[in-house]
Design an enzyme around this catalytic site. Structure first.
Site, short mmCIF file in Angstrom:
data_model
loop_
_atom_site.label_atom_id
_atom_site.label_comp_id
_atom_site.label_asym_id
_atom_site.label_seq_id
_atom_site.Cartn_x
_atom_site.Cartn_y
_atom_site.Cartn_z
N GLU A 250 -20.14 23.45 19.46
CA GLU A 250 -18.95 22.90 18.83
C GLU A 250 -17.26 22.06 19.64
OE1 GLU A 250 -17.95 26.42 15.81
OE2 GLU A 250 -20.11 26.05 15.46
N LYS A 252 -13.59 22.30 19.57
CA LYS A 252 -12.55 23.36 19.59
C LYS A 252 -11.59 22.79 18.72
CE LYS A 252 -10.16 27.37 21.75
NZ LYS A 252 -9.09 27.13 21.03
N ARG A 272 -5.76 34.99 11.59
CA ARG A 272 -6.53 34.67 12.45
C ARG A 272 -6.25 36.76 12.55
NH1 ARG A 272 -4.89 36.10 17.45
NH2 ARG A 272 -6.65 35.95 18.78
N GLU A 302 -12.27 26.11 10.53
CA GLU A 302 -10.05 25.24 11.19
C GLU A 302 -9.34 24.61 10.22
OE1 GLU A 302 -9.54 27.25 13.68
OE2 GLU A 302 -7.98 26.07 14.95
N PHE A 342 -17.62 26.14 9.80
CA PHE A 342 -17.30 26.61 11.49
C PHE A 342 -18.81 28.00 11.21
CE2 PHE A 342 -13.19 28.46 12.63
CZ PHE A 342 -13.89 29.95 13.31
N ARG A 417 -13.93 40.28 21.71
CA ARG A 417 -14.05 39.90 22.27
C ARG A 417 -15.14 39.56 23.39
NH1 ARG A 417 -10.13 35.76 23.09
NH2 ARG A 417 -7.73 36.57 22.71
N LYS A 423 -14.49 29.82 25.80
CA LYS A 423 -14.40 28.45 24.73
C LYS A 423 -13.58 27.43 26.02
CE LYS A 423 -9.83 31.34 24.95
NZ LYS A 423 -8.48 31.52 24.18
P1 ATP Z 1 -6.70 30.00 21.78
O1 ATP Z 1 -5.18 29.89 22.15
O2 ATP Z 1 -7.16 29.34 22.67
O3 ATP Z 1 -6.78 29.11 20.87
P2 ATP Z 1 -7.05 32.46 20.32
O4 ATP Z 1 -6.53 33.47 21.40
O5 ATP Z 1 -6.32 32.23 19.18
O6 ATP Z 1 -6.88 31.44 21.63
P3 ATP Z 1 -10.21 32.11 20.65
O7 ATP Z 1 -10.87 33.06 20.44
O8 ATP Z 1 -9.46 32.38 22.23
O9 ATP Z 1 -8.69 32.92 19.65
O10 ATP Z 1 -10.25 30.61 20.73
C1 ATP Z 1 -10.88 31.01 19.58
C2 ATP Z 1 -9.67 29.86 18.06
O11 ATP Z 1 -10.10 28.79 18.65
C3 ATP Z 1 -10.46 30.54 16.60
O12 ATP Z 1 -9.22 31.40 16.71
C4 ATP Z 1 -9.60 28.66 16.20
O13 ATP Z 1 -8.64 29.15 15.63
C5 ATP Z 1 -10.18 27.96 17.30
N1 ATP Z 1 -11.27 27.23 16.79
C6 ATP Z 1 -11.43 26.15 16.78
N2 ATP Z 1 -12.48 25.87 16.83
C7 ATP Z 1 -13.49 26.53 16.94
C8 ATP Z 1 -14.96 26.44 16.85
N3 ATP Z 1 -15.50 25.39 16.81
N4 ATP Z 1 -15.03 27.79 16.22
C9 ATP Z 1 -14.68 28.63 16.61
N5 ATP Z 1 -13.33 28.71 16.71
C10 ATP Z 1 -12.19 27.85 16.82
#
Ligand code: ATP
Length: 588
Positions: A250, A252, A272, A302, A342, A417, A423
Site C-alpha cells: 500500500e 505509505k 496514533r 491516514e 486502510f 510492532r 515499511k
Molecule cells: P513513522 O515514523 O515511519 O511514521 P510510526 O512509528 O509512526 O512510523 P510505523 O508503524 O512505524 O509508525 O509506520 C506506520 C505509520 O505510517 C502509521 O502509524 C501511519 O500513520 C502511517 N501510514 C501511512 N500509510 C499507511 C498505510 N497504508 N497503512 C498503515 N499505516 C500507514
C-alpha cells in the site's frame, strides 16, 4: 482503603529500578487493594486519573502548589521555595517542611485513596476565573490531613513528577500474579489492554470477573484500540525475504493516522497516540457518516493534506495548520484533506482483528464508499522486486513516503510492532538508513538572525529500561525562520526551572524543557561519544552514542508522546547497521 498504604508502596517503588522488585511491590500493593479501588490505584500509579484518551489533565502549576503548602503549614512561601531549590523536587521539599509542622500539631486524620482520588478529580475538572483559588483550597485541605510522606506523593501526582519507572508490562505482570497466581497469564491481560487502551478497566475486570472475564474482554465503541505498527526494511530484496512469495503493498501516506469510531452520525477520532483529536477535523465528522454502510464500525485511515486543484498529496506539516483550538473552520477550508482508509477493526458488534488482511481489506472496500473526500489507500498485490519498485516509484511520485507491505493472511496485532507489516521508505536507501524521532530536552539561545529565539536544540532518545531521556545531539540546521518561531512558541510552554529528573544529560543547556516535544531528525552517521548519554556503556564502557551532522526534517511529531521517540535500542541497531554497511563496502 487507607492512602498511607499507597504512599508507602510508592515510596518503596521509587527507591528501586529493578523490575523484579518493582513487580513484587506492586503485587503486595494489589493484594491489599479492594476490587472497587483497583482501577484508581492503577491510574494513580501512572500519575493519571483516567486513561489517556479521555484527556483529563491535572494541570497544577508549581507556584500554586507552593502556595497550598504554605497555607496548610503556615510556613512562608519563600522558605518553601528555598527548600525546593535545595532538593529539586517539590514533593520531597513538602515532606521536609511538613515534618517541621507535625512536630507542633498532632492532628492527623487518616485519609483514604478514594478521597485523594476524588479531590484530584475535582481539581482536574475545575475551570474558569475562580478555579485557581478553588484548586488551592482543595489541595491545602488534603495536605492538612496528610502525613508528610502522603503529602509528598499527593504533590508528585498533582505536578506530574511521579516517576516510578514502572512500565505497563510490569503492572500487567503484577496483576497476573496477584489475581491469578501466575505471570504466565499476562498474555490475556495484554490482549484486553490492547483492545481497550485502559489498564484501569483491565484491572477492574480481573478483580471482579477473574481470568475468564479478561479473556472474554471485548472491543467497545469509542474506546480506542492500540495501533498495530510496522517494522522497517531497507530494500525490495529484504522485503521479499521477509514477506514471502506474495503480499500486499500500500502507499505509505505522509499524513496523520486516525482511528475513526462511527455509529450513525456519531464520530470520534483518535490519533496514533490515542488522543481524542475530533476537534481538529470537523470535516471528517461531518462527511464520513455519509459514505459508511455499517451500524457500528471502527476504521483506520491516514488523513492527508492535498492540493485541491491537482489532488496531489502534500507533506505532513501542512496538516499542522489544523492543530489549533480557534478558527478551525478557516483552517479546514484553507488546508483541505482527504481521508484514506486502510483498515477495519470492528464491524457491527464483531471484532475484525482476527481476520486476515485480505479479508479485512475486502470488508473495508464494502463498508466505505469512495468519493472526493474518502478514499481507499492505493493497494496492489506484489510478487517480485520489480513489482515493488514500480509501486514504490508511483507512490513517491504522488507525494508519499514509501510503501507499507502487509502479509495477506495475517491478523491485526493491536499494540505491537511486528513482521506482519513492514515499511519501506525511499530514504532508507541512503546513509543512516532512517530518520529518528527525538525529544527536545533543552535549548541554547540564538545569535544574529536567531537572537530572541532558540538557536540550537538539545535532543534525546528514549531509554525504555529506565524510563529516561538520554542526550544524543545538538541540532541547529534545517530550521527556517518560520520553524524557529513555531518551535519557540511551542517550547515556551514547556520551560522548567530545573532539569527534569528523567533527563540524562551531561551537557548543560541554557534552558531546560519538560521532555514532551518530539521532532524528526536525519543525520549522516552515529558515532561514539564521551559526552552524550544515549546507549551509555552499551557499545563501549564510558561512552555513549551521538548523531553526526543532524538536521531537522521539518516534521514536528505532535502525534507522538515522548515515550514514542526512537529508543536507544533502535539507535544501537542503526549504529550496528551502518558498521555492517561500512564493513561490506570495504570487502567490495
Ligand atoms: P513513522 O515514523 O515511519 O511514521 P510510526 O512509528 O509512526 O512510523 P510505523 O508503524 O512505524 O509508525 O509506520 C506506520 C505509520 O505510517 C502509521 O502509524 C501511519 O500513520 C502511517 N501510514 C501511512 N500509510 C499507511 C498505510 N497504508 N497503512 C498503515 N499505516 C500507514
Amino acid at each position: 482503603m487507607k492512602y498511607s498504604i499507597l504512599a508507602e508502596s510508592l515510596n518503596k517503588m521509587e527507591s528501586t529500578t529493578k523490575r523484579l522488585q518493582l513487580t513484587q511491590h506492586l503485587v503486595e500493593l494489589f493484594e491489599k487493594t479492594p476490587g472497587d479501588v483497583i482501577s484508581k490505584i492503577i491510574y494513580l500509579l501512572q500519575g493519571k486519573l483516567r486513561p489517556d484518551f479521555e484527556g483529563i489533565e491535572l494541570g497544577v502549576a508549581e507556584k500554586l502548589a507552593i502556595r497550598a503548602i504554605s497555607k496548610s503549614s503556615g510556613i512562608a512561601v519563600k522558605k518553601i521555595e528555598q527548600e525546593y531549590r535545595k532538593t529539586g523536587d517539590l514533593g520531597q521539599a513538602a515532606t521536609i517542611i511538613l515534618e517541621q509542622k507535625t512536630q507542633t500539631t498532632f492532628l492527623v486524620e487518616d485519609i483514604s485513596v478514594e478521597r485523594v482520588y476524588e479531590t484530584l478529580f475535582k481539581i482536574a475538572k475545575l475551570e474558569g476565573a475562580r478555579s485557581q483559588d478553588m484548586k488551592m483550597k482543595y489541595i491545602s485541605s488534603l495536605l492538612n490531613d496528610a502525613t508528610p510522606l502522603e503529602a509528598s506523593y499527593i504533590l508528585k501526582i498533582l505536578l506530574g513528577t511521579l516517576r516510578l519507572g514502572v512500565a505497563e508490562n510490569t503492572v500487567m505482570d503484577a496483576l497476573a500474579i496477584a489475581y491469578t497466581g501466575s505471570k504466565d497469564n499476562r498474555k490475556a491481560l495484554e490482549h484486553a489492554y490492547n483492545v481497550s487502551s485502559d489498564l484501569g478497566k483491565v484491572a477492574e475486570t480481573i478483580a471482579s470477573k477473574g481470568l475468564k472475564g479478561v479473556e472474554d474482554f471485548e472491543i467497545e465503541m469509542f474506546n480506542p484500540i492500540r495501533p498495530m505498527l510496522a517494522d522497517r526494511v531497507k530494500s525490495e530484496e529484504e522485503s521479499i525475504e521477509k514477506m514471502g512469495v506474495e503480499f500486499a503493498a500500500e502507499y505509505k501516506l505522509d499524513g496523520e493516522r486516525v482511528q475513526l469510531h462511527v455509529e450513525g452520525e456519531k464520530v470520534v477520532l483518535f490519533s496514533r497516540s490515542l488522543e481524542n483529536i475530533s476537534e481538529y477535523y470537523p470535516d471528517i465528522i461531518e462527511k464520513i457518516p455519509k459514505v459508511i454502510s455499517a451500524d457500528q464500525v471502527i476504521l483506520e485511515a491516514e488523513a492527508v493534506a492535498i492540493n485541491e486543484n491537482t489532488g496531489e498529496f502534500l507533506p505532513f506539516q501542512e496538516l499542522m495548520h489544523r492543530r489549533r483550538k480557534y478558527k478551525i473552520e478557516k483552517a479546514v477550508s484553507q488546508y483541505p484533506i482527504t481521508v484514506n482508509f486502510f483498515d477495519v477493526l470492528y464491524y457491527n458488534q464483531k471484532s475484525c482483528l482476527e481476520l486476515g488482511y485480505a479479508e479485512r481489506r475486502k470488508l473495508l472496500e464494502k463498508i466505505v464508499k469512495e468519493d472526493d473526500f474518502a478514499k481507499h489507500v492505493p493497494m496492489t498485490i506484489v510478487k517480485t522486486e520489480n513489482d515493488i519498485e514500480d509501486f514504490l516509484e508511483n507512490s513517491i511520485n504522488s507525494g508519499c513516503e514509501g510503501l507499507m507491505l502487509k502479509m495477506l493472511d495475517k491478523p491485526y496485532q493491536a499494540g505491537s510492532r511486528g513482521n506482519y507489516w513492514l515499511k519501506l521508505k525511499r530514504e532508507y536507501r541512503n546513509e543512516l538508513g532512517d530518520s529518528l524521532d527525538l525529544v527536545v530536552i533543552g535549548a541554547f539561545f540564538g545569535r544574529g538572525r536567531r537572537t530572541g529565539r532558540y538557536g540550537t536544540l538539545l535532543l534525546a532518545s528514549y531509554d525504555d529500561d529506565t524510563d529516561t531521556f538520554t542526550s544524543i545531539c545538538k541540532v541547529g540546521t534545517g530550521f527556517t525562520d518560520e520553524y524557529l518561531d513555531q518551535l519557540y512558541q511551542i517550547l515556551s510552554d514547556k520551560v522548567t526551572l530545573k532539569k527534569n529528573p528523567r533527563i540524562n544529560s551531561e551537557m548543560e543547556a541554557d534552558v531546560w524543557f519538560e521532555p514532551e516535544l518530539v521532532i524528526e531528525i536525519v543525520a549522516s552517521e552515529i558515532t561514539l561519544s564521551p559526552i552524550h548519554k544515549a546507549a551509555w556503556d552499551e557499545i563501549r564502557k564510558g561512552a555513549g552514542l551521538a548523531l553526526r551532522f543532524p538536521k531537522f526534517t521539518g516534521k514536528i511529531r505532535v502525534e507522538k508522546f515522548a515515550e514514542d521517540a526512537s529508543t536507544n535500542e533502535e539507535v544501537i541497531t542503526l549504529y550496528k547497521g551502518q558498521k555492517k554497511i561500512a564493513h561490506d563496502k570495504s570487502l567490495m
